[in-house]
Enzyme design. Sequence first.
Site, PDB file in Angstrom:
ATOM      1  N   ASP A   1     111.101 151.332  -4.066  1.00 14.31           N
ATOM      2  CA  ASP A   1     110.804 150.807  -2.614  1.00 14.31           C
ATOM      3  C   ASP A   1     110.043 151.538  -1.778  1.00 14.31           C
ATOM      4  OD1 ASP A   1     111.334 149.873   0.043  1.00 14.31           O
ATOM      5  OD2 ASP A   1     113.331 149.740  -0.324  1.00 14.31           O
ATOM      6  N   HIS A   2     108.844 150.956  -1.495  1.00 14.07           N
ATOM      7  CA  HIS A   2     107.961 151.915  -0.687  1.00 14.07           C
ATOM      8  C   HIS A   2     107.990 152.165   0.565  1.00 14.07           C
ATOM      9  CE1 HIS A   2     104.047 153.831  -0.946  1.00 14.07           C
ATOM     10  NE2 HIS A   2     103.402 152.800  -1.346  1.00 14.07           N
ATOM     11  N   ARG A   3     109.412 151.723   1.042  1.00 14.75           N
ATOM     12  CA  ARG A   3     109.963 152.077   2.425  1.00 14.75           C
ATOM     13  C   ARG A   3     110.450 153.571   2.307  1.00 14.75           C
ATOM     14  NH1 ARG A   3     114.084 147.472   3.803  1.00 14.75           N
ATOM     15  NH2 ARG A   3     114.688 148.009   1.676  1.00 14.75           N
TER      16      ARG A   3
ATOM     17  N   VAL B   1     110.400 155.581  -0.696  1.00 15.59           N
ATOM     18  CA  VAL B   1     109.375 156.329  -1.658  1.00 15.59           C
ATOM     19  C   VAL B   1     107.907 155.987  -1.384  1.00 15.59           C
ATOM     20  CG1 VAL B   1     109.045 157.082  -4.194  1.00 15.59           C
ATOM     21  CG2 VAL B   1     111.324 156.197  -3.310  1.00 15.59           C
TER      22      VAL B   1
END
Length: 420
Positions: free
Chosen positions: A392-394, A396
Site C-alpha cells: 500500500d503506497h499510502r 510504504v
Amino acid sequence: MIKDFLLPDLGEGLTEGDILKWTVSVGDTVAVNDTIAEVETVKAAVELPSPFAGVVTALHAAEGETVPVGKSIISIDVGGAAAGAPAEEEQQLTLVGYGPRDETATPRRRHRPPVVDAAPPATESAAPTEPARPAAHRVLAKPPVRKLAKTLGVDLGSLVATGPNGTVSREDVQQAVQAPGAAPTGRETRIPIKGVRKHTAAAMVASAFTAPHVTEFVTFDITATMELRDRVAARREFRDLKVSPLLFVAKAVLLAARRTPELNSSWDEAAGEIVQKHYVNLGIAAATDRGLVVPNIKDAHELSLLELAHAIADLTETARSGKATPADMSGGTFTVTNIGVFGVDTGTPILNPGEAGILAFGAIRRQPWVVGSGAAERIEPRWVTQLALSFDHRLVDGQQGSQFLADVAAVLRDPGLALL
C-alpha cells in the site's frame, strides 16, 4: 415451551451464513452445546452449538440456504428436555459453546432424516409444528465435499461412495465431473455467488480501489535455502513435519519485518492515523474446496522455526478441512501466498484489506545461473525462484518496499544472514 434459536453473528459483524449441513432432525433430543448445524460464513465454516436443551420441533432453513443473521433457524421444545431437566436460558454464542456441557443430558436420538419446516418460525408461545415428513436417505459426505459437489453441479446421491465408512470423497465428485457423458447441459452454467467467493470478491474490489497498489519483483538463487531445507528435514524434531521452502520464506518475512515495520502496519482512515503493529499475525493463503482462504498465525514473530513449522501445518490442515473459524481468519497483519505450488513463476498479489503488504512466492526451478566473479565466473545449474511484493503506497514508499523485498531475498539467498 417452544424456543427459537436465531442465527447469531458468528464473527466481526457478519450479516449472513449458509446452512452447510444439519446434524439434527425433527424429533431429536439435544443438550446445551450439542452441534446442531454446520454453517458457512464469508470467512469460515463453523459448527453451531445449541443454546437450549430439549427436543427439536422444526428446522427453518434448508441445507445450502443463505440465512440472514437474526432469522430463526431451529425451534426446540425446552419443556421436552430429558429427565425433567430445567429449561435452559439463552446465552451469548461463542465459537466454543455456551458454558459447561450438561453431562447428565440424555444422548441425542436420531428418529428420522432432517426435514425443513416451511411454515413461519414458531414463537415461545406457539404450538408445536406438525409432524415431520419422511425425507430421502442422507448421503454421507463432509461439508467441503458437499460444497464442491454443489459448485460443480454433481448430485451426491448419484455417486458410488469410495471414502471411509461409505462416505463420498472429493475424488468421487471430481471423477463424476471428468467421466464421459458428464458434460454440463445447455450453453451456460450458473453458480450462485456465496460464502468465501462472495466475500473474496467484495474484499478484493474494496482493496484494489482503496489502497494504491505497487508491486516489485526479485529473481534470485535460493539454492542455499534448499540445501538448508534438506538438513532441517533430516533432523529428528522435524521428521514428522512437512518442511517446505514456504517455512523459510515465512521466517525471512518475519525477520525483514523487524527492519521495515511499515510493511506490518495499517491505515486508520477514521482516526487519520497509521497504525504500526508490534506483532505479526502472519497470513498464509490456502486453496480449499471453499475457495482461497487466508487464516493467520497469531504472534508468528515469537515462534522458533520448529514452532512456526507446526503452526503452518496446523493452519493449512484446519483450513483445508473447512474447520477454520472466523477468529483464525481475522486480525492478519501481513500475508504470504505460495503460488509456486501451482507451477506459477510470479504474479501481482492484491492486498488483503487492512494490511500493508502481501508477498507472492513463485515456483522454484532448476536453471542456469552465473556464479562467482572475475576469472572464477561460471554458469552452474542452481535453484532459482521469484518473489513479488505488493504494498500500500499510502503506508510504504518505494525505498521501504524495496528494502523489505531485498531483505527477504537476502536471507533466502544466504540463510546465515539470519544470525546477524
